[in-house]
Design a protein around this motif. Structure first.
Motif, PDB file in Angstrom:
ATOM      1  N   PHE A 112     -55.835 -38.439 -43.054  1.00 44.70           N
ATOM      2  CA  PHE A 112     -55.552 -37.606 -44.228  1.00 44.70           C
ATOM      3  C   PHE A 112     -54.411 -38.140 -45.094  1.00 44.70           C
ATOM      4  N   SER A 113     -53.894 -39.313 -44.784  1.00 43.33           N
ATOM      5  CA  SER A 113     -52.898 -39.916 -45.672  1.00 43.33           C
ATOM      6  C   SER A 113     -53.613 -40.446 -46.923  1.00 43.33           C
ATOM      7  N   PHE A 114     -52.853 -40.677 -47.993  1.00 47.59           N
ATOM      8  CA  PHE A 114     -53.472 -41.169 -49.225  1.00 47.59           C
ATOM      9  C   PHE A 114     -52.448 -41.912 -50.067  1.00 47.59           C
ATOM     10  N   VAL A 115     -52.943 -42.556 -51.097  1.00 49.79           N
ATOM     11  CA  VAL A 115     -52.100 -43.351 -51.997  1.00 49.79           C
ATOM     12  C   VAL A 115     -52.346 -42.893 -53.427  1.00 49.79           C
ATOM     13  N   SER A 116     -51.270 -42.821 -54.207  1.00 50.70           N
ATOM     14  CA  SER A 116     -51.377 -42.545 -55.636  1.00 50.70           C
ATOM     15  C   SER A 116     -50.565 -43.591 -56.396  1.00 50.70           C
ATOM     16  N   ALA A 117     -51.087 -44.030 -57.546  1.00 52.91           N
ATOM     17  CA  ALA A 117     -50.424 -45.086 -58.326  1.00 52.91           C
ATOM     18  C   ALA A 117     -50.492 -44.717 -59.798  1.00 52.91           C
ATOM     19  N   ASP A 118     -49.380 -44.948 -60.531  1.00 55.71           N
ATOM     20  CA  ASP A 118     -49.340 -44.489 -61.924  1.00 55.71           C
ATOM     21  C   ASP A 118     -49.170 -45.623 -62.924  1.00 55.71           C
ATOM     22  N   ASP A 119     -49.232 -45.230 -64.200  1.00 52.39           N
ATOM     23  CA  ASP A 119     -49.192 -46.226 -65.284  1.00 52.39           C
ATOM     24  C   ASP A 119     -47.782 -46.700 -65.607  1.00 52.39           C
ATOM     25  N   GLU A 120     -46.770 -46.200 -64.871  1.00 50.47           N
ATOM     26  CA  GLU A 120     -45.404 -46.696 -65.041  1.00 50.47           C
ATOM     27  C   GLU A 120     -44.977 -47.622 -63.900  1.00 50.47           C
ATOM     28  N   GLY A 121     -45.945 -47.994 -63.043  1.00 43.91           N
ATOM     29  CA  GLY A 121     -45.661 -48.980 -61.998  1.00 43.91           C
ATOM     30  C   GLY A 121     -45.114 -48.421 -60.709  1.00 43.91           C
ATOM     31  N   VAL A 122     -45.384 -47.146 -60.424  1.00 45.33           N
ATOM     32  CA  VAL A 122     -44.923 -46.522 -59.179  1.00 45.33           C
ATOM     33  C   VAL A 122     -46.133 -46.209 -58.302  1.00 45.33           C
ATOM     34  N   LEU A 123     -46.054 -46.612 -57.037  1.00 48.10           N
ATOM     35  CA  LEU A 123     -47.116 -46.353 -56.062  1.00 48.10           C
ATOM     36  C   LEU A 123     -46.510 -45.654 -54.859  1.00 48.10           C
ATOM     37  N   PHE A 124     -47.107 -44.524 -54.471  1.00 46.92           N
ATOM     38  CA  PHE A 124     -46.631 -43.756 -53.321  1.00 46.92           C
ATOM     39  C   PHE A 124     -47.648 -43.807 -52.188  1.00 46.92           C
ATOM     40  N   PHE A 125     -47.152 -44.056 -50.970  1.00 51.16           N
ATOM     41  CA  PHE A 125     -47.916 -43.817 -49.756  1.00 51.16           C
ATOM     42  C   PHE A 125     -47.533 -42.425 -49.250  1.00 51.16           C
ATOM     43  N   GLN A 163     -43.605 -43.944 -48.281  1.00 53.28           N
ATOM     44  CA  GLN A 163     -43.039 -45.146 -48.892  1.00 53.28           C
ATOM     45  C   GLN A 163     -43.285 -45.136 -50.395  1.00 53.28           C
ATOM     46  N   ARG A 164     -42.453 -45.886 -51.096  1.00 50.41           N
ATOM     47  CA  ARG A 164     -42.622 -46.040 -52.535  1.00 50.41           C
ATOM     48  C   ARG A 164     -42.489 -47.513 -52.885  1.00 50.41           C
ATOM     49  N   PHE A 165     -43.398 -47.990 -53.740  1.00 48.70           N
ATOM     50  CA  PHE A 165     -43.311 -49.356 -54.261  1.00 48.70           C
ATOM     51  C   PHE A 165     -43.299 -49.285 -55.787  1.00 48.70           C
ATOM     52  N   ILE A 166     -42.518 -50.153 -56.402  1.00 52.97           N
ATOM     53  CA  ILE A 166     -42.370 -50.164 -57.859  1.00 52.97           C
ATOM     54  C   ILE A 166     -42.584 -51.579 -58.376  1.00 52.97           C
ATOM     55  N   ILE A 167     -43.351 -51.722 -59.458  1.00 54.61           N
ATOM     56  CA  ILE A 167     -43.403 -52.977 -60.192  1.00 54.61           C
ATOM     57  C   ILE A 167     -42.756 -52.724 -61.552  1.00 54.61           C
ATOM     58  N   GLU A 168     -41.757 -53.511 -61.861  1.00 55.90           N
ATOM     59  CA  GLU A 168     -40.970 -53.297 -63.076  1.00 55.90           C
ATOM     60  C   GLU A 168     -41.761 -53.664 -64.328  1.00 55.90           C
ATOM     61  N   ASN A 169     -41.591 -52.844 -65.377  1.00 57.28           N
ATOM     62  CA  ASN A 169     -42.172 -53.105 -66.694  1.00 57.28           C
ATOM     63  C   ASN A 169     -43.686 -53.345 -66.633  1.00 57.28           C
ATOM     64  N   ASP A 170     -44.352 -52.559 -65.824  1.00 55.03           N
ATOM     65  CA  ASP A 170     -45.787 -52.724 -65.633  1.00 55.03           C
ATOM     66  C   ASP A 170     -46.363 -51.372 -65.212  1.00 55.03           C
ATOM     67  N   GLY A 171     -47.661 -51.312 -65.054  1.00 49.46           N
ATOM     68  CA  GLY A 171     -48.303 -50.091 -64.579  1.00 49.46           C
ATOM     69  C   GLY A 171     -49.501 -50.434 -63.728  1.00 49.46           C
ATOM     70  N   PHE A 172     -49.811 -49.597 -62.759  1.00 48.12           N
ATOM     71  CA  PHE A 172     -50.961 -49.848 -61.900  1.00 48.12           C
ATOM     72  C   PHE A 172     -52.250 -49.431 -62.600  1.00 48.12           C
TER      73      PHE A 172
END
Length: 354
Positions: free
Chosen positions: A287-300, A309-318
């Motif tokens: 039941f875990s899941f992942v969400s990713a946004d257009d400002e470059g933030v991805l949450f587990f 966990q959180r991962f970030i890509i700078e100046n970008d979006g997923f």
């Protein structure tokens, strides 16, 4: 202190927006870009092969990619109206190309267990038997272009979405009229639950409908503040039905079915993103899941609905994400052409006292 569960394993950059990513059952990864490129990363040696370059598509974007159930074939739909199917294992070979001038190929979906491909172009879906190289059905959608397409988990039915709702065809008799799940508007996202018992679809009035496929009981989920961008089901069942996750703007709403059909579905809003959620997907095993946004933030998110966990890509979006079928890897593509793979890490157990 919690231990890191996922760690970045691999990264590559393409020249343009990543339109789609897809894993095969064997662990090969297909990557498609808005510049018309398709690359395959091999699971055994990490080699990256170019199947399609921008010159072959006149830089038309690649709308969709999908591997066949056994991983031998890769279907690629492009916005220049061409559907290409490659054999990718044991060697690479273009086996078929369909051309539909002035149409976009936006949806390609393989039957869950057979080498049978459904793909949409304009107001039609065709079903192609790869083994016999034969079109076995041409299915119309009279009221609009086909906006989404999905096989039932058993492969017995094929659902196609567009203006007015969802048309569901029976694979054993393509000549039979489809069942129509009607909506007062257009439907652009659909999803079968993993057990095949439920079908969810969004409506352009910012609501979601759920049908129980066994008895055609329906539920209407409303109150969303805007466009429904993602619909995803958990593979496992939570008490009385799988969980349904929906994203709208920067929020995720989890829905859980009550025991009594008359009590419907209870909602749990989860707010963590600032940007618009572009991709949302349950883990294939839990039941875990992942969400990713257009400002470059991805949450587990873990099974307790907390951010692990959180991962970030700078100046970008997923722009796209996909779980490996066994759930040990996640791939994400970005608007600026980055492709990142995270690998699940084995948690080391502490030594006990003698």
């Amino acid at each position: 202190m919690s231990k890191t569960k996922y760690k970045k394993q691999w990264q590559k950059s393409l020249d343009e927006y990543i339109m789609a990513v897809s894993w095969s059952i064997n662990g090969d990864l297909a990557i498609a870009s808005a510049r018309g490129e398709v690359m395959v990363k091999r699971t055994k040696n990490d080699a990256v092969e170019t199947l399609l370059d921008a010159s072959e598509t006149n830089e038309h974007p690649v709308g969709c990619v999908a591997f066949s159930p056994q991983g031998e074939l890769l279907a690629v739909g492009t916005l220049d109206g061409k559907l290409r199917v490659w054999q990718v294992n044991p060697e690479v070979n273009l086996v078929e190309m369909f051309e539909f001038p002035k149409q976009w190929i936006e949806n390609v979906h393989w039957h869950p267990s057979q080498p049978i491909l459904a793909f949409s172009f304009g107001h039609y879906v065709q079903v192609w038997d790869a083994q016999n190289n034969q079109i076995i059905a041409t299915l119309p959608f009279p009221d609009s272009s086909v906006l989404d397409l999905q096989w039932h988990p058993t492969g017995e039915y094929l659902a196609m979405a567009g203006n007015g709702g969802i048309h569901i065809w029976t694979a054993s008799d393509w000549d039979e009229d489809p069942f129509i799940a009607e909506m007062q508007g257009a439907c652009s996202k659909i999803g079968w639950s993993g057990d095949g018992n439920y079908l969810a679809g969004n409506c352009f009035d910012n609501s979601v409908w759920i049908w129980c496929w066994e008895n055609l009981e329906t539920w209407h989920l409303s109150g969303f503040g805007g466009k429904i961008r993602n619909i995803t089901w958990s593979t496992s069942s939570a008490d009385f039905a799988p969980l349904l996750a929906i994203s709208c703007f920067n929020g995720v709403i989890l829905w859980k079915k009550a025991e009594d059909d008359n009590d419907g579905w209870a909602s749990l809003p989860l707010q963590a993103h600032d940007g618009i959620i572009e991709s949302l997907m349950f883990h294939p095993q839990d039941f875990s899941f992942v969400s990713a946004d257009d400002e470059g933030v991805l949450f587990f998110w873990n099974e307790n609905r907390s951010i692990q966990q959180r991962f970030i890509i700078e100046n970008d979006g997923f722009s796209a994400i996909a779980w490996h079928p066994d759930g040990t890897k996640l791939v994400a593509g970005s608007r600026h052409g980055k492709v990142i793979i995270w690998q699940q890490q084995e948690e080391k157990k502490g030594k006990g006292f003698a």
